[in-house]
Write a protein that holds these residues in place. Structure first.
Motif, short mmCIF file in Angstrom:
data_model
loop_
_atom_site.label_atom_id
_atom_site.label_comp_id
_atom_site.label_asym_id
_atom_site.label_seq_id
_atom_site.Cartn_x
_atom_site.Cartn_y
_atom_site.Cartn_z
N PRO A 102 36.04 54.01 43.63
CA PRO A 102 35.51 53.59 42.88
C PRO A 102 35.86 52.10 42.58
O PRO A 102 37.13 51.13 43.75
N PRO A 103 35.24 51.75 42.54
CA PRO A 103 35.66 49.60 42.11
C PRO A 103 36.57 49.22 41.49
O PRO A 103 37.00 50.13 40.53
N PRO A 104 37.07 47.73 41.96
CA PRO A 104 38.47 47.37 40.91
C PRO A 104 37.80 47.58 39.38
O PRO A 104 36.71 46.66 39.09
N GLY A 105 38.93 48.14 38.30
CA GLY A 105 38.92 48.42 36.90
C GLY A 105 38.38 49.34 36.80
O GLY A 105 37.83 49.51 35.50
N LEU A 106 37.55 50.32 37.77
CA LEU A 106 36.52 51.30 37.09
C LEU A 106 37.13 52.87 36.31
O LEU A 106 36.86 53.02 35.08
N ILE A 107 38.61 52.87 36.69
CA ILE A 107 39.30 53.94 36.45
C ILE A 107 40.50 53.57 36.42
O ILE A 107 41.54 54.09 36.37
N ASP A 108 41.47 52.18 36.55
CA ASP A 108 42.67 52.27 37.00
C ASP A 108 42.40 50.26 36.02
O ASP A 108 41.56 49.84 35.70
N ASP A 109 43.48 49.73 35.95
CA ASP A 109 44.14 48.33 35.63
C ASP A 109 43.73 47.40 36.87
O ASP A 109 44.12 46.52 36.49
N ARG A 110 43.16 48.15 37.80
CA ARG A 110 42.84 47.61 39.34
C ARG A 110 42.22 45.54 38.91
O ARG A 110 43.21 44.80 39.00
N ALA A 111 41.65 45.32 37.81
CA ALA A 111 40.84 44.45 37.47
C ALA A 111 41.60 44.31 37.02
O ALA A 111 41.72 42.38 36.81
N GLU A 112 42.55 43.76 36.08
CA GLU A 112 43.57 43.12 35.95
C GLU A 112 44.64 42.28 36.29
O GLU A 112 44.73 41.75 36.39
N ILE A 113 45.14 43.08 37.61
CA ILE A 113 45.43 42.87 38.62
C ILE A 113 45.22 42.10 38.61
O ILE A 113 45.75 40.56 39.54
N ALA A 114 43.93 42.11 39.19
CA ALA A 114 42.92 41.00 40.62
C ALA A 114 42.53 39.85 39.66
O ALA A 114 43.16 38.70 40.39
N SER A 115 42.88 39.55 38.66
CA SER A 115 42.45 38.74 37.27
C SER A 115 43.59 37.63 37.92
O SER A 115 43.80 36.96 37.79
N ALA A 116 44.78 38.36 37.42
CA ALA A 116 46.39 37.76 37.33
C ALA A 116 46.44 37.33 38.66
O ALA A 116 46.99 36.37 38.89
N ARG A 117 46.25 38.02 39.84
CA ARG A 117 46.61 37.04 41.19
C ARG A 117 45.83 36.16 40.99
O ARG A 117 45.72 34.99 42.12
N GLU A 118 43.95 35.73 40.71
CA GLU A 118 43.14 34.24 41.06
C GLU A 118 43.24 33.55 40.15
O GLU A 118 43.95 32.14 40.27
N ALA A 119 44.72 34.14 38.93
CA ALA A 119 45.05 32.96 37.98
C ALA A 119 46.37 32.36 38.50
O ALA A 119 46.55 30.53 38.50
N GLU A 120 46.10 32.67 39.44
CA GLU A 120 47.34 32.21 39.95
C GLU A 120 47.51 31.35 41.47
O GLU A 120 47.66 30.24 41.80
N ARG A 121 46.30 31.23 41.70
CA ARG A 121 45.78 30.31 43.02
C ARG A 121 45.90 29.17 42.33
O ARG A 121 45.34 28.78 41.66
N GLU A 122 45.66 28.35 43.97
CA GLU A 122 45.56 26.81 43.42
C GLU A 122 44.22 25.80 43.61
O GLU A 122 43.66 26.86 43.39
N PRO A 123 44.59 25.54 42.12
CA PRO A 123 43.04 24.48 41.95
C PRO A 123 42.21 24.04 43.01
O PRO A 123 42.50 23.12 43.85
N GLY A 124 41.29 24.68 42.80
CA GLY A 124 39.96 24.66 44.08
C GLY A 124 39.94 25.63 45.79
O GLY A 124 38.60 25.64 45.90
N ASP A 125 41.11 26.27 44.90
CA ASP A 125 40.59 27.58 45.84
C ASP A 125 39.11 28.84 45.73
O ASP A 125 39.32 28.30 44.19
N GLY A 126 38.82 29.01 47.03
CA GLY A 126 37.86 29.67 46.55
C GLY A 126 37.85 30.64 45.98
O GLY A 126 38.70 31.19 46.47
N ALA A 127 37.23 31.32 45.56
CA ALA A 127 37.68 33.00 44.89
C ALA A 127 36.31 33.86 45.07
O ALA A 127 34.58 33.65 45.00
N GLU A 128 36.58 34.72 45.73
CA GLU A 128 35.33 36.14 46.73
C GLU A 128 34.57 36.70 45.35
O GLU A 128 36.28 37.21 45.08
N ARG A 129 33.77 37.25 45.21
CA ARG A 129 33.45 38.21 44.39
C ARG A 129 33.71 39.73 44.56
O ARG A 129 33.25 40.21 46.17
#
Length: 209
Positions: A162-189
């Protein structure tokens, strides 16, 4: 074994033709002229297919004894049911009939139990497993090769990645992690992150066929 192969839609024209929602991977076999099908409700049938043709991407059928629009419209929403040998298998080794997949245990690749397949939903773009979890909730699993990595009929299980978020809340965890990145950091889909359903691969569930 009786399995649903189509649902009758609205009448087409004035000579008794109807549109049908196909629920089989082999309509040329199950919905061919001459086929005799049971129905639900039973009082509407049995129906014998007289002619079939494709019009604007939709299958049109005409049944013996149904000669006008009024009679055709009376069949709307009727389910067409074929008698299928339970030992019969699809020609393509990567295709499965619905009855083969029902009640399979669903587990992740590391062996974590997810639930049990209780229904298969056939959408225009892909098929979905409706999986009942131990707590009674349901989760929908797209039946695509990138997610359903193995069907083991002997062990009666479907293995998923399963990809993140399909059967659990890993998508929310990943989103929170992305929000903590420094401005300008690239995000890979990440797989399944903000994308629509993957296009169905060679694995497809067939309603009856």
């Amino acid at each position: 074994m009786q399995l649903v192969v189509a649902r009758i839609g609205r009448a087409h024209g004035i000579k008794g033709e109807v549109t049908v929602e196909v629920r089989t991977d082999e309509p040329e076999l199950r919905l061919a002229p001459g086929a005799v099908l049971a129905t639900e409700p039973a009082a509407a049938g049995p129906l014998t297919i007289e002619t079939g043709r494709v019009h604007s991407g939709r299958l049109l059928l005409r049944f013996a004894g149904v000669g006008d629009r009024t009679a055709a419209e009376a069949l709307r929403n009727t389910l067409l049911i074929a008698e299928v040998d339970p030992e019969e298998l699809p020609e393509d080794e990567d295709e499965y009939y619905d009855h083969q997949l029902m009640d399979l245990d669903v587990v992740t690749e590391d062996g974590t139990a997810v639930g049990r397949i209780t229904e298969i939903s056939h959408l225009p773009s892909q098929d979905l497993f409706i999986v009942e979890r131990p707590d009674g909730s349901e989760v929908m699993i797209p039946f695509v090769e990138s997610i359903v990595t193995e069907i083991d009929l002997e062990e009666q299980r479907a293995v998923i990645a399963p990809p993140p978020g399909l059967i659990d809340d890993r998508a929310e965890i990943a989103s929170a992690r992305e929000a903590e990145r420094e401005p300008g950091d690239g995000a890979e889909r990440e797989p399944g992150d903000g994308q629509g359903p993957a296009e169905s691969g060679p694995r497809e569930a067939g309603d009856a066929s």
